[in-house]
Design a protein around this motif. Structure first.
Motif, short mmCIF file in Angstrom:
data_model
loop_
_atom_site.label_atom_id
_atom_site.label_comp_id
_atom_site.label_asym_id
_atom_site.label_seq_id
_atom_site.Cartn_x
_atom_site.Cartn_y
_atom_site.Cartn_z
N ALA A 1 43.64 12.49 31.33
CA ALA A 1 43.89 13.91 31.09
C ALA A 1 42.63 14.69 31.44
O ALA A 1 41.52 14.17 31.42
N LEU A 2 42.85 15.96 31.74
CA LEU A 2 41.77 16.90 31.98
C LEU A 2 41.92 18.05 30.99
O LEU A 2 43.03 18.36 30.55
N VAL A 3 40.79 18.64 30.65
CA VAL A 3 40.80 19.81 29.78
C VAL A 3 40.05 20.95 30.45
O VAL A 3 39.18 20.72 31.29
N ALA A 4 40.42 22.15 30.06
CA ALA A 4 39.69 23.34 30.45
C ALA A 4 38.96 23.83 29.21
O ALA A 4 39.56 23.98 28.14
N GLU A 5 37.68 24.04 29.36
CA GLU A 5 36.82 24.42 28.24
C GLU A 5 36.15 25.75 28.55
O GLU A 5 35.61 25.95 29.63
N ILE A 6 36.20 26.66 27.58
CA ILE A 6 35.51 27.93 27.69
C ILE A 6 34.69 28.11 26.42
O ILE A 6 35.23 28.07 25.31
N ASP A 7 33.40 28.31 26.59
CA ASP A 7 32.49 28.50 25.45
C ASP A 7 32.65 27.42 24.38
O ASP A 7 32.64 27.71 23.18
N GLY A 8 32.84 26.18 24.82
CA GLY A 8 32.94 25.06 23.89
C GLY A 8 34.32 24.84 23.30
O GLY A 8 34.52 23.89 22.56
N ASP A 9 35.28 25.72 23.62
CA ASP A 9 36.64 25.58 23.10
C ASP A 9 37.58 25.05 24.17
O ASP A 9 37.54 25.50 25.32
N ILE A 10 38.44 24.11 23.78
CA ILE A 10 39.46 23.60 24.68
C ILE A 10 40.59 24.63 24.72
O ILE A 10 41.21 24.92 23.70
N VAL A 11 40.85 25.17 25.92
CA VAL A 11 41.87 26.22 26.08
C VAL A 11 43.02 25.77 26.96
O VAL A 11 44.04 26.47 27.06
N GLY A 12 42.86 24.63 27.63
CA GLY A 12 43.91 24.12 28.50
C GLY A 12 43.84 22.61 28.58
O GLY A 12 42.79 22.00 28.36
N HIS A 13 44.98 22.00 28.91
CA HIS A 13 45.07 20.54 28.96
C HIS A 13 46.15 20.15 29.96
O HIS A 13 47.21 20.79 30.02
N VAL A 14 45.90 19.13 30.75
CA VAL A 14 46.91 18.55 31.62
C VAL A 14 46.87 17.03 31.47
O VAL A 14 45.80 16.43 31.48
N GLN A 15 48.05 16.46 31.29
CA GLN A 15 48.18 15.01 31.14
C GLN A 15 48.69 14.42 32.44
O GLN A 15 49.61 14.96 33.05
N MET A 16 48.13 13.32 32.84
CA MET A 16 48.58 12.56 34.00
C MET A 16 48.98 11.18 33.50
O MET A 16 48.28 10.59 32.67
N SER A 17 50.09 10.67 34.02
CA SER A 17 50.53 9.35 33.61
C SER A 17 51.14 8.61 34.79
O SER A 17 51.55 9.22 35.78
N ARG A 18 51.17 7.32 34.66
CA ARG A 18 51.68 6.46 35.71
C ARG A 18 53.19 6.67 35.88
O ARG A 18 53.93 6.76 34.91
#
Length: 169
Positions: free
Chosen positions: A42-59
């Motif tokens: 998974a990847l996250v988007a972080e702004i000013d130390g806060d997680i504001v977005g997330h994407v999950q990748m799976s097989r």
């Protein structure tokens, strides 16, 4: 904004992003089911130390070929429409390519994902395994099944049944 691989310490914040982004628990349930599976990341988007977005990748598989499935992807409601989701998708495709995957599949709106490099799966002779009426009385259209080709030579050989992790239903 920083887009990076999800760290173990980000996991609860990632689930909260998915819960906030969707009105139903399905997306966070999928994340929890696939996140520890082989090949998932998974990847996250972080702004000013806060997680504001997330994407999950799976097989996932197309025939006998391993590919990746993109989704769920969520952005906090008050941060949507600012390019965070697009940045997550682009970074996820780059990471998938770096991991040697020939393609990434997803179910989503072609008007949103087409500009990010996705094309209808039917262009490659692939069928939407979720096409038609679904639970909750909504319809998944054939064109919602899309693929981003990362390696043309290997993707040209993709054929057969498309399979997601069982958590996707």
């Amino acid at each position: 904004m920083i887009v990076r691989l999800e760290a173990h310490a980000d996991r609860s914040a990632s689930i909260e992003v998915e819960r906030a982004a969707f009105e139903r628990p399905l997306e966070s349930t999928i994340v929890e089911a696939v996140r520890d599976e082989a090949g998932s990341f998974a990847l996250v988007a972080e702004i000013d130390g806060d997680i504001v977005g997330h994407v999950q990748m799976s097989r996932a598989q197309v025939g006998e070929t391993d590919v990746l499935a993109l989704g769920p992807i969520g952005v906090l409601p008050d941060r949507q429409q600012r390019g965070i989701g697009s940045s997550l998708v682009r970074a996820a495709l780059e990471e998938a390519g770096d991991r040697g995957k020939p393609a990434v599949i997803l179910l989503g709106d072609p008007s949103l994902y087409g500009p990010l490099g996705f094309a209808p799966g039917s262009r490659y002779g692939l069928r939407n395994p979720f096409g038609g009426m679904q639970e909750g009385d909504f319809v998944v259209a054939e064109e919602d099944f899309q693929i981003a080709v990362l390696d043309e030579a290997r993707a040209a050989r993709l054929a057969g049944a498309v399979r997601w992790h069982p958590a996707f239903g």
